[in-house]
Design an enzyme around this catalytic site. Structure first.
Site, PDB file in Angstrom:
ATOM      1  N   ASP A 264      15.919 -45.409  11.063  1.00  0.00           N
ATOM      2  CA  ASP A 264      15.132 -45.954  12.159  1.00  0.00           C
ATOM      3  C   ASP A 264      14.975 -47.450  11.879  1.00  0.00           C
ATOM      4  OD1 ASP A 264      13.676 -46.371  14.401  1.00  0.00           O
ATOM      5  OD2 ASP A 264      12.190 -44.804  14.040  1.00  0.00           O
ATOM      6  N   TRP A 265      14.654 -48.191  12.932  1.00  0.00           N
ATOM      7  CA  TRP A 265      14.665 -49.653  12.840  1.00  0.00           C
ATOM      8  C   TRP A 265      13.565 -50.160  11.904  1.00  0.00           C
ATOM      9  CZ3 TRP A 265      18.368 -47.623  15.144  1.00  0.00           C
ATOM     10  CH2 TRP A 265      19.382 -48.347  15.755  1.00  0.00           C
TER      11      TRP A 265
END
Ligand code: BGC
Length: 736
Positions: A264-265
């Site tokens: 995930d970012w």
């Protein structure tokens, strides 16, 4: 820009050079995938391999220009294609050709209980991703609905692992039929937004395997997802984007996942763990996925130069690197390098129609006393529409799923369009929530600034309500912070902005009151007895108003059912009552497997609206359920059949639900668990036999001592219900 031109030119020359010689194995699509992967791998330099497994911009990775392997382009997900941001910043790029179709939120899709709708959704959004040249769609999301306070529930598919698992598979297949990888998120145990980057989830193995993992397992094993996104939180004290237990032991070990684990970012936090613990592709480091960023930090990503240095200095070997590269290569061969993939299409009328159809099937009629709905336009002269959500754009906001939609029909416009000149439609705001209709630079919808005091707005609404034949209040939550919004959980279960007061006053002013709840979450309804009709309207995307209006006037007979429980109050929600929400540095899921209706059943709690509940404008009767064999062996399949009849005057659809109950078992089990369902369409007066087949998986529990699924011999009951609380009839059978 220059960087891009060089990359494009390099691809061109590489392809030309390759053409001049004999076709290399990796470009020969008559060759098996694994040979092509191995061939490409051995042609890559160490530096190319390193570049291949981390971002080069906010949403892309570079591919291998020298070999003609195109860039990897990701996009949010999961409700439409995210508008373009600048190369290295979260700000809008300001493109004029990126206005997408906004599809209904995934809670609505789950509420259709219709796998064909899921397939249509996946195919359509996949076409949009493909057209925009994205090869990884960051969705769908299947985190379990544990508490109605989770700000991201609207992006997921409800509280039941079986329902979510059944609904996620066709979505994935639909997306991937376009040569676009689905990226199932957020793996795993990401059930809250509070402390989402740091919270350590403490959960027992049974709850993990029986509740929180099955939808991901279905996505991987039945859906064949080509990628999966690690979640921000921790499990067993380790960040989930590089979590040995979740990624290596379970996902890649027990389930045999061959695809790419995408971070995930900003979910990567360590130099060593990502190398060894199953992460394949690093994105968004030093950002929260939304606004903070560290310009041109890509070389400093954990899987960039620091990794290269470790390899060069002999600190780590290249075995793990090659495994990561193989996985990303495989994804590229299935997407950008698949010459036969279709071209896709974007923001088309077909997609709007697909979105509308899904919306219409997902809207849930929660209550309809005195058959107030559908509105009879032959007898109605004046309709009062009240509430901010009747005019507020909802395709913007909510976090990373925010969209720049090609258009969005508001509920008020939808109602006006359908009513035409058959009746007068009047509107009052009633209350002010959040006048904003913009997110991250995308401005969508009218300026809703309102200066008048609350009492004046309420008085105006009440006056209008008194003058009308019927009142439609469109309220609920919105996509603002602490509502249905990524990065925040709700602060309370009650409706915000003083809406309870407004609804109660409207109910006094006019007994023909309809409440349309726009939300992705359950809300408290203390006025439930005063309001005859209640509709769950979700976030419905581009065609919101048209879908809602068609249900309200009866052009569409509602057929959605709730994918999660509406408790009366938070005290009836297990995450609050038994477990913790949101916890602190740690959150304990002490309620274990008793999530949603499993808890209501156990405690004999009557919910406000139960899981699986939804009404229709027609009525259905159920016959007796029969079983094809009353004694089954472990390897047998067993089929239950029941006759369902439409006993009303309108055509409609009923969702027949099959729950299994283990009458006696060594470990405590839920009273019943959903193990099958079928949406059946019946003309007025028509009767059909619905048959649902299960195998031993449906009878099994996860034995944490043995670390295995066990179907224990003994007596079981198959329960046919129209909801988890509306049991129609049961039949016993025995596992030998
Ligand atoms: C979200 C993801 C999303 C990513 C990229 C993150 O903050 O958790 O769901 O795909 O950002 O926008």
């Amino acid at each position: 820009m220059l960087k891009k031109c060089i990359a494009v030119a390099a691809i061109f020359f590489a392809a030309a050079a390759v053409n001049a010689q004999e076709k290399p194995v990796y470009l020969d699509d008559s060759k098996p995938l694994n040979l092509r992967v191995e061939d490409a791998l051995q042609r890559m330099t160490l530096e190319e391999k390193i570049a291949f497994i981390h971002a080069q911009s906010k949403f892309s990775a570079p591919g291998v220009p020298r070999l003609g392997i195109p860039e990897v382009w990701t996009t949010d997900g999961p409700h439409g294609i995210r508008p373009e941001v600048k190369w290295d910043e979260w700000d809008q790029a300001g493109w004029t050709n990126d206005r997408c179709t906004a599809f209904p939120a995934l809670t609505c899709l789950a509420a259709t209980w219709n796998k064909d709708m899921s397939s249509l959704y996946g195919k359509s959004i996949g076409e949009e991703a493909r057209f925009r040249n994205k090869n990884i769609l960051l969705g769908p999301g299947v985190n379990i609905y544990r508490s109605p306070l989770n700000g991201r529930n609207f992006e997921y598919m409800g509280e039941d692992p079986f329902l979510a698992g059944q609904m996620v598979v066709p979505y994935i297949k639909g997306v991937q039929s376009n040569g676009v990888a689905a990226c199932v998120k957020h793996f795993a145990l990401n059930n809250q937004e509070t402390n989402r980057n740091t919270v350590n989830v403490v959960v027992d193995d049974r709850a993990l395997y029986e509740i929180y993992l099955p939808a991901f397992k279905a996505a991987v094993q039945q859906g064949g997802a080509w990628s999966i996104m690690g979640s921000y939180n921790k499990y067993k004290g380790q960040q989930n984007c590089h979590n040995q237990y979740l990624l290596n032991d379970i996902l890649k070990g027990e389930w045999g996942f061959e695809g790419v684990v995408v971070s995930d970012w900003g979910g990567v936090h360590d130099g060593m763990q990502p190398i060894f613990n199953g992460l394949d592709l690093e994105f968004g480091t030093w950002t929260d996925g939304l606004n903070t960023g560290n310009t041109n930090a890509y070389d400093n990503y954990y899987l960039a130069k620091p990794y290269l240095d470790k390899i060069k200095s002999g600190k780590v070997g290249t075995k793990e690197l090659d495994d990561k590269v193989r996985r990303v290569l495989r994804l590229c061969f299935l997407t950008t390098l698949d010459r036969n993939r279709p071209y896709g299409s974007f923001a088309t009328p077909e997609h709007a129609l697909a979105g509308r159809k899904i919306a219409e099937e997902g809207i849930v009629l929660l209550q309809n006393n005195n058959n107030l709905l559908p509105i009879d336009l032959n007898k109605t002269k004046r309709i009062a529409v009240i509430g901010e959500n009747a005019i507020k754009a909802m395709t913007v906001g909510g976090g990373s799923s925010s969209l720049k939609a090609n258009y969005e029909v508001s509920p008020l416009d939808g109602i006006k369009n359908i009513v035409g000149n058959k009746a007068e439609v009047v509107y009052a705001r009633g209350y002010v929530g959040d006048p904003n209709s913009n997110y991250n630079g995308v401005v969508f919808g009218a300026d809703l600034t309102e200066k008048r005091p609350a009492e004046e707005l309420l008085a105006e609404a009440v006056k209008l309500a008194k003058s009308a034949d019927i009142v439609i209040f469109v309220g609920g939550l919105n996509k603002s912070p602490y509502q249905d919004d990524e990065g925040y959980d709700r602060k309370e279960y009650a409706l915000p902005y003083n809406q309870d007061k407004v609804v109660s006053e409207l109910a006094k002013a006019n007994k023909n009151l309809v409440f349309v709840n726009i939300s992705g979450n359950a809300v408290a309804m203390p006025w439930v007895k005063q309001v005859p009709a209640i509709v769950q309207g979700w976030y419905l995307g581009t065609e919101t108003g048209n879908a809602l209006a068609r249900v309200l006037v009866g052009d569409v007979n509602p057929s959605g059912k709730l994918p999660f429980t509406f408790p009366v109050s938070l005290a009836d929600n297990p995450a609050k009552a038994v477990g913790e929400f949101p916890g602190g540095d740690e959150v304990h899921y002490t309620e274990g497997i008793f999530v949603g209706y499993r808890y209501a059943d156990k405690q004999n709690i009557k919910p406000l609206f139960p899981f699986g509940h939804g009404l229709s404008y027609t009525s259905f009767s159920y016959g007796k359920v029969s079983v094809d064999k009353s004694k089954v062996n472990a390897d047998d399949k067993v089929t239950f059949s029941v006759k369902v009849k439409n006993t009303g005057k309108r055509d409609g659809a009923e969702i027949v639900q099959l729950y299994i109950s283990d009458l006696k078992s060594s470990l405590t089990r839920p009273v019943k668990e959903l193990k099958g369902f079928e949406k059946v369409y019946l003309k007025a007066g028509e009767e059909k036999t619905v048959s649902i087949t299960v195998d031993k998986e449906a009878l099994s529990y996860f034995d944490d001592k043995k670390h295995a699924w066990v179907a224990e011999p003994g007596d079981f009951e198959a329960i046919i219900g129209a909801s988890s609380a509306d049991v129609k009839n049961k039949v016993k059978f025995t596992l030998k």
